[in-house]
Design an enzyme around this catalytic site. Sequence first.
Site, PDB file in Angstrom:
ATOM      1  N   LYS A 126       0.840  -1.417  -0.181  1.00 33.14           N
ATOM      2  CA  LYS A 126       0.031   0.193   0.044  1.00 33.14           C
ATOM      3  C   LYS A 126       0.733   1.224   0.199  1.00 33.14           C
ATOM      4  O   LYS A 126       0.714   2.022  -0.890  1.00 33.14           O
ATOM      5  CB  LYS A 126      -1.039   0.104   1.438  1.00 33.14           C
ATOM      6  CG  LYS A 126      -1.805   1.299   1.225  1.00 33.14           C
ATOM      7  CD  LYS A 126      -2.768   1.212   2.551  1.00 33.14           C
ATOM      8  CE  LYS A 126      -1.788   1.936   3.695  1.00 33.14           C
ATOM      9  NZ  LYS A 126      -2.685   2.188   4.775  1.00 33.14           N
ATOM     10  N   ASP A 144      -6.058   0.241  -0.088  1.00 33.20           N
ATOM     11  CA  ASP A 144      -6.381   0.092   1.567  1.00 33.20           C
ATOM     12  C   ASP A 144      -7.608  -0.334   1.731  1.00 33.20           C
ATOM     13  O   ASP A 144      -8.358  -1.124   1.039  1.00 33.20           O
ATOM     14  CB  ASP A 144      -6.205   1.683   2.125  1.00 33.20           C
ATOM     15  CG  ASP A 144      -7.265   2.545   1.733  1.00 33.20           C
ATOM     16  OD1 ASP A 144      -8.054   2.183   0.998  1.00 33.20           O
ATOM     17  OD2 ASP A 144      -7.295   3.433   2.516  1.00 33.20           O
TER      18      ASP A 144
END
Length: 218
Positions: A126, A144
């Site tokens: 991420k 996310d």
Amino acid sequence: MPIPRMEKIIPVLKREVKKFHTPIVEVVAAKGHDPFCILISPMLSLRTKDATTAAASKRLFRVADTPRKIVALSHSRIEKLIYPVGFYHTKARSMKKTAQVLLEKYRGKVPDTIEKLVELPGVGRKTANLVVSLGFGKDGICVDTHVHRISNRLGYVRTKTPHETEFALRKKLPRKYWQDINVLLVTWGQNVCAPISPRCSVCAIRPWCKRVGVGKSR
């Protein structure tokens, strides 16, 4: 030929998210901070509200905005600067380790590939995607919990984890939307498409949403 759903959804989201606060990492990038600050901000934001992360980032970067300056600080000093972000003890340690690796292995520069970034302490896919996208202007899809949830709720992908969602989106989402998808869905997830009881009655993209897994809504 019918217009693909994302071709309809993305323009609507771009218009609608202007009504809400921008996620902190986007704010950091917009202020012209270099890739190192963009690398550090997601570390601070984990399980921490954006307002708290923003204040902590501002305090930290005012004192130390390079790997060398971070390494020069004591662990306790870093903790004081970033408190009260969640897990500030662990985050302070990870940040200092990351800064040290950057100095030793990359001469203080942040690498510009996901493969090298994920080798850094405390950096997952991420954060790595955010850095290559916002820090270097390269194509990346940062997934996310919001991006994962909404992509599945829309019925656009069928995945079980953010990791799976990233690769599903890489296969399906037009590349021109890769850099936009995170800020759009994070902002939408924070303000409209909540994990529990989403605000479907006021959702501007409801006409294209399959509402997968949605029970109670507002």
